[in-house]
Design a protein around this motif. Structure first.
Motif, PDB file in Angstrom:
ATOM      1  N   ARG A 166       6.526  -4.921  18.906  1.00 53.92           N
ATOM      2  CA  ARG A 166       7.127  -4.010  17.926  1.00 53.92           C
ATOM      3  C   ARG A 166       6.436  -2.668  18.084  1.00 53.92           C
ATOM      4  NH1 ARG A 166       5.972  -3.044  12.164  1.00 53.92           N
ATOM      5  NH2 ARG A 166       7.873  -3.082  10.906  1.00 53.92           N
ATOM      6  N   THR A 195      10.425  -4.402   6.756  1.00 51.77           N
ATOM      7  CA  THR A 195       9.509  -3.684   5.860  1.00 51.77           C
ATOM      8  C   THR A 195      10.152  -3.655   4.477  1.00 51.77           C
ATOM      9  OG1 THR A 195       8.870  -2.289   7.727  1.00 51.77           O
ATOM     10  CG2 THR A 195       8.157  -1.572   5.547  1.00 51.77           C
ATOM     11  N   HIS A 247       0.846  -1.208   0.000  1.00 49.68           N
ATOM     12  CA  HIS A 247       0.000   0.000   0.000  1.00 49.68           C
ATOM     13  C   HIS A 247       0.873   1.246   0.000  1.00 49.68           C
ATOM     14  CE1 HIS A 247       0.934  -0.636   4.272  1.00 49.68           C
ATOM     15  NE2 HIS A 247       0.708   0.656   4.467  1.00 49.68           N
ATOM     16  N   HIS A 290       4.604   0.142   0.092  1.00 41.84           N
ATOM     17  CA  HIS A 290       5.385  -0.608   1.077  1.00 41.84           C
ATOM     18  C   HIS A 290       4.583  -1.752   1.664  1.00 41.84           C
ATOM     19  CE1 HIS A 290       3.479   2.762   3.205  1.00 41.84           C
ATOM     20  NE2 HIS A 290       3.425   1.965   4.265  1.00 41.84           N
ATOM     21  N   ASP A 304       0.523   5.079   1.806  1.00 45.61           N
ATOM     22  CA  ASP A 304      -0.257   5.521   2.957  1.00 45.61           C
ATOM     23  C   ASP A 304      -1.474   6.341   2.535  1.00 45.61           C
ATOM     24  OD1 ASP A 304       1.209   4.182   4.830  1.00 45.61           O
ATOM     25  OD2 ASP A 304       2.560   5.858   5.245  1.00 45.61           O
ATOM     26  N   ARG A 326       5.177   7.045  13.881  1.00 45.61           N
ATOM     27  CA  ARG A 326       5.026   7.441  12.479  1.00 45.61           C
ATOM     28  C   ARG A 326       4.518   8.871  12.371  1.00 45.61           C
ATOM     29  NH1 ARG A 326       0.889   4.929   7.906  1.00 45.61           N
ATOM     30  NH2 ARG A 326      -0.660   6.347   8.771  1.00 45.61           N
TER      31      ARG A 326
HETATM   32  C1  AKG Z   1       2.648   2.121   7.439  1.00 47.00           C
HETATM   33  O1  AKG Z   1       3.059   3.059   8.126  1.00 47.00           O
HETATM   34  O2  AKG Z   1       1.708   2.246   6.647  1.00 47.00           O
HETATM   35  C2  AKG Z   1       3.291   0.820   7.527  1.00 47.00           C
HETATM   36  O3  AKG Z   1       2.897  -0.089   6.834  1.00 47.00           O
HETATM   37  C3  AKG Z   1       4.431   0.707   8.437  1.00 47.00           C
HETATM   38  C4  AKG Z   1       5.433  -0.284   7.997  1.00 47.00           C
HETATM   39  C5  AKG Z   1       5.680  -1.331   9.014  1.00 47.00           C
HETATM   40  O4  AKG Z   1       4.975  -1.382  10.029  1.00 47.00           O
HETATM   41  O5  AKG Z   1       6.579  -2.142   8.780  1.00 47.00           O
END
Ligand code: AKG
Length: 289
Positions: free
Chosen positions: A276, A137, A110, A266, A112, A280
Motif C-alpha cells: 500500500r 481508512t 488520531h 482518523h 495528525d 501525503r
Molecule cells: C495519516 O496520514 O496519519 C494516516 O493515518 C493515513 C491514513 C491511512 O494510512 O489509512
C-alpha cells in the motif's frame, strides 16, 4: 445534533454526494489537477468546512499538483516531521507498507501531529498503490462527538487541558524495528516535547465545538490523577467509536482525500496483506491554541 438535509446541498463548481447526515462526502465532476480558479478554490474550502472529509475518485496528479491542492487550504508543511519524503518534494510524505516494512500509526484514532504546538489544519492523501482488499481508512467527526456529550460534562470539559505527546504514541515500538530507529526516535523525542492543548476547542471557520483529544497522542488530562484522567479519556475516546459520527473510505487507486485535521480524527484499518502506498501532504498551522 444538527443533521444534514441532503436536498439543500448545492455547490456551483461540482456535485456533492454526502455519505451520511453527519460527516463525509464524495465530490463529483472536478479535476484536481488544476485548482487555479478562485470559484473552485472557494467551493472546496466551503465543502471541507461543511463535510470535514472529502473524497475524489480517479484523479491523475503530479506531485506539484498534489501540493497545489494543499495550497488551496494552507501552506504545505515543510520537512518538520521524520517521515520519508518523495525524492525532490519536501512537502510530500510517503506512507508505505510493504511485506518487510513495519506498519506505523495504524489501528489508532488520531489527528495528525497533535503533539505539535501548531498541528496541521488538514491533510491531502493520494493513493498510489492499494491492496485488493481491506486497508480502509475511517474518519470520525470530533465536532459530532462533542455534540453527543451531556451538557454538564461539556461545561466541565471546557475548563480542562490535556497533554499531547509524541512519546505517548505507539511509535517507539515502530522505531525499534527500523534501521537507525533508535537514533531517529531519540532525535524526534528531543525535538517533540509534550504540549498542552484545551480539551474542547472552537473551530475557527465553523464556530463548532471540537472534542480535541485522541488516543494516539493524548497522554493525560492536566489536574486529574492518572486514574481519573484514564477514566475520562476512555469515555471521550469511546465517542469516536460510534458509527453515527464516522465515515469509512474504501480506497481505490488514484483516490484523493482531503480532511480537516482540526474537526476530525482518523483510523487506518490494519486488516490487509500486500503493498500500500499513499502520498501525503499536510497543510496549515493551527494557531488557535
Ligand atoms: C495519516 O496520514 O496519519 C494516516 O493515518 C493515513 C491514513 C491511512 O494510512 O489509512
Amino acid at each position: 445534533m444538527t443533521y444534514l438535509d441532503a436536498s439543500l446541498v448545492r455547490y456551483a463548481k461540482f456535485k456533492i454526494e454526502p455519505h451520511s447526515p453527519l460527516i463525509g462526502a464524495t465530490v463529483h465532476g472536478v479535476d484536481l489537477s488544476d485548482v487555479s480558479e478562485e470559484a473552485l478554490r472557494a467551493d472546496l474550502r466551503k465543502a471541507l468546512a461543511e463535510f470535514q472529509v472529502l473524497f475524489f475518485r480517479k484523479q491523475t496528479l503530479t506531485p506539484e499538483q498534489h501540493v497545489a491542492i494543499a495550497r488551496v487550504f494552507g501552506d504545505p508543511e515543510k520537512a518538520k516531521a521524520f517521515f520519508p519524503r518523495l525524492n525532490g518534494y519536501n512537502a510530500v510524505e510517503i506512507i508505505e507498507t510493504a511485506p518487510n516494512v513495519p506498519r506505523y500509526g495504524v489501528d489508532q484514532w488520531h489527528s495528525d501531529i497533535s503533539f505539535y504546538h501548531n498541528p496541521p489544519t488538514g491533510t491531502v492523501l493520494y493513493s498510489r498503490k492499494i491492496p485488493q482488499l481491506g486497508a480502509d481508512t475511517v474518519w470520525a467527526s470530533a465536532t459530532r462527538a462533542y455534540e453527543l456529550l451531556p451538557e454538564g460534562l461539556k461545561t466541565w470539559l471546557e475548563t480542562l487541558e490535556a497533554v499531547h505527546s509524541f512519546e505517548h504514541s505507539g511509535w517507539p515500538a515502530y522505531f525499534d524495528q527500523i534501521e537507525n530507529g533508535r537514533d531517529l526516535y531519540d532525535k524526534a523525542r528531543s525535538e517533540y516535547l509534550p504540549v498542552v492543548h484545551p480539551v474542547v476547542r472552537t473551530h475557527p471557520v465553523t464556530g463548532k465545538k471540537i472534542l480535541y483529544v485522541n488516543p494516539n497522542f493524548t497522554d493525560r488530562v492536566k489536574g486529574l490523577s492518572r486514574q481519573e484522567s484514564d477514566g475520562l479519556l476512555t469515555l471521550l475516546f469511546g465517542l469516536f467509536e460510534k458509527p453515527e459520527v464516522q465515515v469509512r473510505l474504501r480506497w481505490e487507486l488514484d483516490t484523493v482525500v482531503i480532511w480537516d485535521n482540526r474537526a476530525t480524527v482518523h483510523y487506518a484499518v490494519n486488516d490487509y496483506v500486500g503493498e500500500r502506498l499513499l502520498h501525503r501532504v499536510t497543510f496549515g498551522e493551527d494557531k488557535a491554541f
